[in-house]
Design a protein around this motif. Structure first.
Motif, mmCIF file in Angstrom:
data_model
loop_
_atom_site.group_PDB
_atom_site.id
_atom_site.type_symbol
_atom_site.label_atom_id
_atom_site.label_comp_id
_atom_site.label_asym_id
_atom_site.label_seq_id
_atom_site.Cartn_x
_atom_site.Cartn_y
_atom_site.Cartn_z
ATOM 1 N N SER A 138 0.736 -1.276 -0.069
ATOM 2 C CA SER A 138 -0.128 0.051 -0.132
ATOM 3 C C SER A 138 0.848 1.073 0.051
ATOM 4 O O SER A 138 0.552 2.146 -0.820
ATOM 5 N N GLN B 120 -9.936 -5.093 -3.659
ATOM 6 C CA GLN B 120 -9.315 -3.933 -2.800
ATOM 7 C C GLN B 120 -8.901 -3.096 -3.692
ATOM 8 O O GLN B 120 -8.887 -1.766 -3.252
ATOM 9 N N HIS C 221 -3.836 -3.875 9.236
ATOM 10 C CA HIS C 221 -4.700 -4.206 7.982
ATOM 11 C C HIS C 221 -6.307 -3.665 7.891
ATOM 12 O O HIS C 221 -6.537 -3.335 9.271
ATOM 13 N N HIS C 222 -7.103 -3.696 7.276
ATOM 14 C CA HIS C 222 -8.044 -3.193 6.909
ATOM 15 C C HIS C 222 -9.046 -3.481 8.228
ATOM 16 O O HIS C 222 -10.024 -2.639 8.541
ATOM 17 N N ARG D 38 -8.308 -1.770 11.480
ATOM 18 C CA ARG D 38 -8.412 -0.373 11.376
ATOM 19 C C ARG D 38 -10.011 -0.244 11.432
ATOM 20 O O ARG D 38 -10.467 0.604 11.893
ATOM 21 N N ASN E 102 -12.237 6.277 4.052
ATOM 22 C CA ASN E 102 -12.261 5.024 5.040
ATOM 23 C C ASN E 102 -12.681 5.332 6.443
ATOM 24 O O ASN E 102 -13.525 4.641 6.964
#
Length: 515
Positions: free
Chosen positions: A273, A312, A371-372, A375, A412
């Motif tokens: 990323s 993603q 990682h997502h 979060r 996000n």
């Protein structure tokens, strides 16, 4: 033959695109400028690894251009002629070197876009803006796609992108494998098997850059190993990480992309990323590399693994960028639930008895990474359930993660995570009790609190916070069809139990350091 204009070109820290058409031009009359500035290091408190990562990547790209005989001016953070402000530095350079034209690539952050427009209006020379030549889409493509539609559902945009670019398609209409989305296959809990290969790491000595940052007096958060810096900071590094992912991690990426574990910081995630968001590599070459590897190894890699990865990048990443440019500048002020609280102190030191938050925050402080799901469903979930002001959440996420740039961070957090946009990005808030965390992780196993207890001093704080959130926001979400089941369960709770839930939640919210 007419003499060429003397051109100054600005390259921002997230515009390190080796393949940009700029570098194919005859360079004799062109000077490229890079600037390390307090303007950029100080607008929020950044993780030390983020500052080091950007400075290192910028310097590597500047060296790459110099080696190919491009003219480069590089302003380091402590240079005497560095005025620490983009406009002032540009004015001084233009005056000192008699440049006749200024060129820049369109920034991906609204604040820089506005600043550069203002700078150009006040310059005494001609100026021109160029595309970064990085994304699949232009800034306004998403807005045009959803024109006349009531909801901005990502899935429709994602399918259209797949068709338009021929990615994971058997023909112009039909998706590889017969389904567009394998999200339901991407929710496995990792319990020690299959074995996770070590990440493609680095052992870089960044002590010199650290000394410069310390000398400049830049305030940072988090920790760093000065002789063991573990992030890609060049195109070569970035391609190495991408290739390693394809060969070693893609095979299980989809299965465990939502998993959480105390012993694993990265699981099967790619760690590309930062490379993507600084443009050292492009989304197209990432997707091409991964899909090509998939087609060459279809007997080993299930379609659900590669589709989860493509979604993603081709789906969420391009979608979030489109939302950003569609909704800014008002988006950064959105707070539909009118939350007002500050983030607890433990977001900066990980000192909490809640094991899931402790591990997610500790990992973030040590690695500048999470990682997502960490979060979204751990740190973001807690912030929303405790009625934290989205400004507070934005600043923390933008600062702590090495890959955080506002266009991808704010959509996000303020959208997906905090529901501050009122449902532009998400059709329902992403909140949960402890049961989801327990389902996807081993965090609850050794926690001070008991995930299955709903009330009492040992009960998981997420449990009372979750039901309190639903109760407190009934007026806002009561008619949301996607939440009907949870509200029906809330309605079945005994009034006395509900009052105990409210009281415990109120105590957690008002005294977070106790938990």
């Amino acid at each position: 033959m007419a003499e060429k204009l003397k051109i100054l070109r600005l390259i921002l820290g997230d515009q390190l695109n080796h393949h940009h058409s700029w570098y194919k031009d005859d360079q004799e009359n062109i000077t490229n400028v890079f600037m390390e500035m307090r303007q950029e290091t100080d607008y929020v408190v950044h993780h030390i690894q983020k500052v080091v990562g950007f400075f290192s990547a910028m310097r590597n790209f500047a060296d790459h251009l110099k080696e190919r005989d491009h003219q480069v001016i590089y302003m380091k953070i402590n240079d005497k002629n560095n005025q620490q402000d983009l406009g002032k530095n540009l004015e001084q350079l233009i005056a000192d070197h008699n440049f006749e034209k200024f060129e820049y690539q369109l920034p991906d952050e609204y604040r820089l876009d506005e600043q550069l427009k203002e700078i150009c209006e006040n310059l005494s020379i001609e100026s021109e803006a160029f595309d970064t030549e990085h994304f699949y889409t232009r800034r306004d493509d998403l807005e045009k796609f959803y024109e006349g539609k009531k909801q901005l559902v990502m899935e429709y945009f994602y399918r259209d992108m797949r068709k338009n670019h021929g990615i994971l398609m058997t023909n112009s209409k039909d998706p590889e494998g017969g389904k567009w989305n394998y999200d339901k296959s991407n929710r496995k809990k990792w319990d020690g098997e299959p074995e996770i290969p070590h990440e493609r790491g680095f052992r870089k000595d960044v002590s010199g850059i650290l000394e410069e940052i310390e000398k400049a007096g830049i305030k940072t958060m988090g920790s760093i190993e000065e002789k063991n810096f573990n992030w890609p900071t060049s195109r070569e590094d970035s391609l190495s990480v991408l290739n390693y992912f394809c060969k070693n991690l893609l095979v299980h990426f989809g299965d465990y992309q939502d998993a959480l574990h105390t012993d694993q910081d990265y699981l099967f995630h790619s760690r590309i990323s930062f490379s993507l968001n600084t443009k050292m590599i492009s989304p197209k070459e990432v997707i091409d590399s991964a899909t090509n590897y998939y087609y060459e190894h279809k007997d080993e890699i299930d379609i659900s693994q590669i589709e989860g990865f493509v979604r993603q990048i081709l789906g969420w990443r391009e979608y979030m960028r489109g939302i950003y440019w569609k909704e800014m500048p008002g988006y950064r002020r959105s707070n539909k639930l009118r939350n007002q609280n500050e983030l607890p102190e433990f977001y900066w030191n990980a000192e909490t008895k809640m094991n899931c938050l402790h591990h997610s925050i500790k990992g973030s402080l040590e690695n500048a990474y999470a990682h997502h799901i960490q979060r979204l469903m751990i740190t973001g979930n807690y912030a929303l359930l405790t009625e934290t002001h989205p400004d507070e959440v934005d600043k923390w996420y933008l600062g702590i993660y090495i890959d955080a740039i506002e266009w991808v961070e704010i959509t996000n957090t303020r959208g997906m995570s905090q529901f501050a946009d009122g449902g532009i990005v998400a059709t329902k808030p992403y909140v949960s009790s402890g049961s989801y965390i327990n389902k996807m992780s081993n965090y609850c196993k050794d926690c001070h609190y008991k995930v299955k207890e709903k009330l009492g001093e040992k009960a998981c704080p997420f449990n009372s916070l979750y039901w309190n959130f639903l109760d407190s926001n009934r007026d806002y979400f009561g008619d949301n069809q996607r939440m009907n089941m949870m509200y029906s369960l809330l309605d079945k709770k005994d009034p006395e139990e509900l009052e105990k839930i409210r009281k415990r939640a109120k105590r957690i919210i008002s005294h977070p350091s106790d938990f």
